[in-house]
Design a protein around this motif. Structure first.
Motif, PDB file in Angstrom:
ATOM      1  N   ASP A  89       0.807  -1.223   0.000  1.00 16.50           N
ATOM      2  CA  ASP A  89       0.000   0.000   0.000  1.00 16.50           C
ATOM      3  C   ASP A  89       0.840   1.274   0.000  1.00 16.50           C
ATOM      4  O   ASP A  89       0.296   2.367   0.079  1.00 16.50           O
ATOM      5  N   ASN A  90       2.157   1.133  -0.067  1.00 17.58           N
ATOM      6  CA  ASN A  90       3.050   2.284  -0.062  1.00 17.58           C
ATOM      7  C   ASN A  90       2.901   3.038  -1.391  1.00 17.58           C
ATOM      8  O   ASN A  90       3.159   2.485  -2.461  1.00 17.58           O
ATOM      9  N   GLN A  91       2.519   4.304  -1.314  1.00 17.01           N
ATOM     10  CA  GLN A  91       2.259   5.088  -2.534  1.00 17.01           C
ATOM     11  C   GLN A  91       3.508   5.285  -3.397  1.00 17.01           C
ATOM     12  O   GLN A  91       3.416   5.210  -4.630  1.00 17.01           O
ATOM     13  N   LEU A  92       4.651   5.537  -2.769  1.00 10.19           N
ATOM     14  CA  LEU A  92       5.889   5.689  -3.543  1.00 10.19           C
ATOM     15  C   LEU A  92       6.254   4.385  -4.244  1.00 10.19           C
ATOM     16  O   LEU A  92       6.658   4.389  -5.408  1.00 10.19           O
ATOM     17  N   TRP A 119      13.666  -1.006   0.000  1.00  7.66           N
ATOM     18  CA  TRP A 119      13.492  -0.123  -1.151  1.00  7.66           C
ATOM     19  C   TRP A 119      12.614   1.078  -0.786  1.00  7.66           C
ATOM     20  O   TRP A 119      12.815   2.174  -1.293  1.00  7.66           O
ATOM     21  N   SER A 120      11.681   0.898   0.113  1.00  8.61           N
ATOM     22  CA  SER A 120      10.810   2.014   0.504  1.00  8.61           C
ATOM     23  C   SER A 120      11.622   3.127   1.177  1.00  8.61           C
ATOM     24  O   SER A 120      11.337   4.312   0.971  1.00  8.61           O
ATOM     25  N   ILE A 121      12.638   2.783   1.950  1.00  7.65           N
ATOM     26  CA  ILE A 121      13.507   3.792   2.569  1.00  7.65           C
ATOM     27  C   ILE A 121      14.239   4.584   1.490  1.00  7.65           C
ATOM     28  O   ILE A 121      14.317   5.812   1.532  1.00  7.65           O
ATOM     29  N   VAL A 122      14.762   3.869   0.505  1.00  3.90           N
ATOM     30  CA  VAL A 122      15.507   4.527  -0.566  1.00  3.90           C
ATOM     31  C   VAL A 122      14.592   5.441  -1.369  1.00  3.90           C
ATOM     32  O   VAL A 122      14.941   6.601  -1.655  1.00  3.90           O
ATOM     33  N   LEU A 123      13.414   4.956  -1.738  1.00  6.02           N
ATOM     34  CA  LEU A 123      12.492   5.797  -2.510  1.00  6.02           C
ATOM     35  C   LEU A 123      12.094   7.050  -1.733  1.00  6.02           C
ATOM     36  O   LEU A 123      11.937   8.127  -2.322  1.00  6.02           O
ATOM     37  N   ALA A 124      11.951   6.926  -0.432  1.00  7.28           N
ATOM     38  CA  ALA A 124      11.597   8.089   0.389  1.00  7.28           C
ATOM     39  C   ALA A 124      12.706   9.143   0.378  1.00  7.28           C
ATOM     40  O   ALA A 124      12.430  10.326   0.595  1.00  7.28           O
ATOM     41  N   GLU A 153       7.784   2.934 -13.489  1.00  7.66           N
ATOM     42  CA  GLU A 153       9.198   2.786 -13.831  1.00  7.66           C
ATOM     43  C   GLU A 153       9.711   1.353 -13.849  1.00  7.66           C
ATOM     44  O   GLU A 153      10.520   1.013 -14.714  1.00  7.66           O
ATOM     45  N   TRP A 154       9.301   0.549 -12.887  1.00  6.92           N
ATOM     46  CA  TRP A 154       9.885  -0.777 -12.703  1.00  6.92           C
ATOM     47  C   TRP A 154       9.683  -1.637 -13.944  1.00  6.92           C
ATOM     48  O   TRP A 154       8.570  -1.779 -14.447  1.00  6.92           O
ATOM     49  N   CYS A 155      10.770  -2.171 -14.444  1.00  9.02           N
ATOM     50  CA  CYS A 155      10.789  -3.075 -15.600  1.00  9.02           C
ATOM     51  C   CYS A 155      10.447  -2.387 -16.916  1.00  9.02           C
ATOM     52  O   CYS A 155      10.149  -3.053 -17.907  1.00  9.02           O
TER      53      CYS A 155
END
Length: 186
Positions: free
Chosen positions: A9-12, A46-51, A20-22
């Motif tokens: 459910d993470n919007q990012l 990955w959610s930390i990095v996207l944030a 973007e993915w793939c």
């Protein structure tokens, strides 16, 4: 249609998955951004990095290769202290080292994209997974690319990171078959 489950459910994460993915990409600046972010993820989610993605864009001038290759140790320390990024000095130093290595590859192959995409004859590998659980963490190809990049002086480019990186720039399509974003459903 059933979509990939990993974004949750993470919007990012969902926006990254959907947009973007793939998706095949041949732009060296974007590819460098993804290499940097995938390397930053090592040991993290990955959610930390996207944030922190916008912080990375600001700190590294939108991943401009010449700028990043010319960063000094002092510049990197300042970025570490002031930037909204992952404050791991070796990962930050890898941005500079990898930018320098990409510039050398561009001289040899014309672009970083050419170097990478030649591994798959310039055509994405389209997998046919039924579930997210079937997607591997690494493959023989990710090991091969990792090994060659390391020889060329790249950092934070292990086989697992390289597999995620190949997904990030669309060399591999690992959407589950029922996902509306799988190549066969677009």
């Amino acid at each position: 249609m059933k979509t990939c489950l990993w974004p949750g459910d993470n919007q990012l994460m969902r926006a990254y998955h959907d947009q973007e993915w793939c998706v095949p990409n041949h732009d060296d600046q974007y590819i460098f951004e993804m290499l940097t972010l995938e390397g930053a993820q090592s040991g993290l989610s990955w959610s930390i990095v996207l944030a922190k993605r916008e912080g990375y864009k600001k700190a590294f001038h939108n991943f401009e290769l010449e700028y990043c290759s010319s960063l000094t140790d002092e510049d990197l320390e300042t970025i570490k202290e002031r930037g909204y990024i992952i404050k791991h000095l070796a990962k930050l130093q890898s941005v500079r080292d990898n930018a320098k290595a990409i510039l050398r590859i561009q001289e040899e192959f014309g672009s970083f994209a050419n170097y990478l995409w030649r591994y798959v004859d310039f055509k994405p590998l389209i997998n046919q997974w039924d579930t997210d659980a079937q997607i591997p963490a690494e493959t023989a190809l990710s090991k091969q690319i990792s090994k060659d990049l390391k020889k060329r002086g790249f950092k934070f480019v292990g086989p697992v990171t390289m597999y995620s990186f190949m997904q990030a720039i669309g060399i591999i399509d690992d959407h589950v078959r029922t996902c509306p974003y799988h190549t066969s459903n677009r």
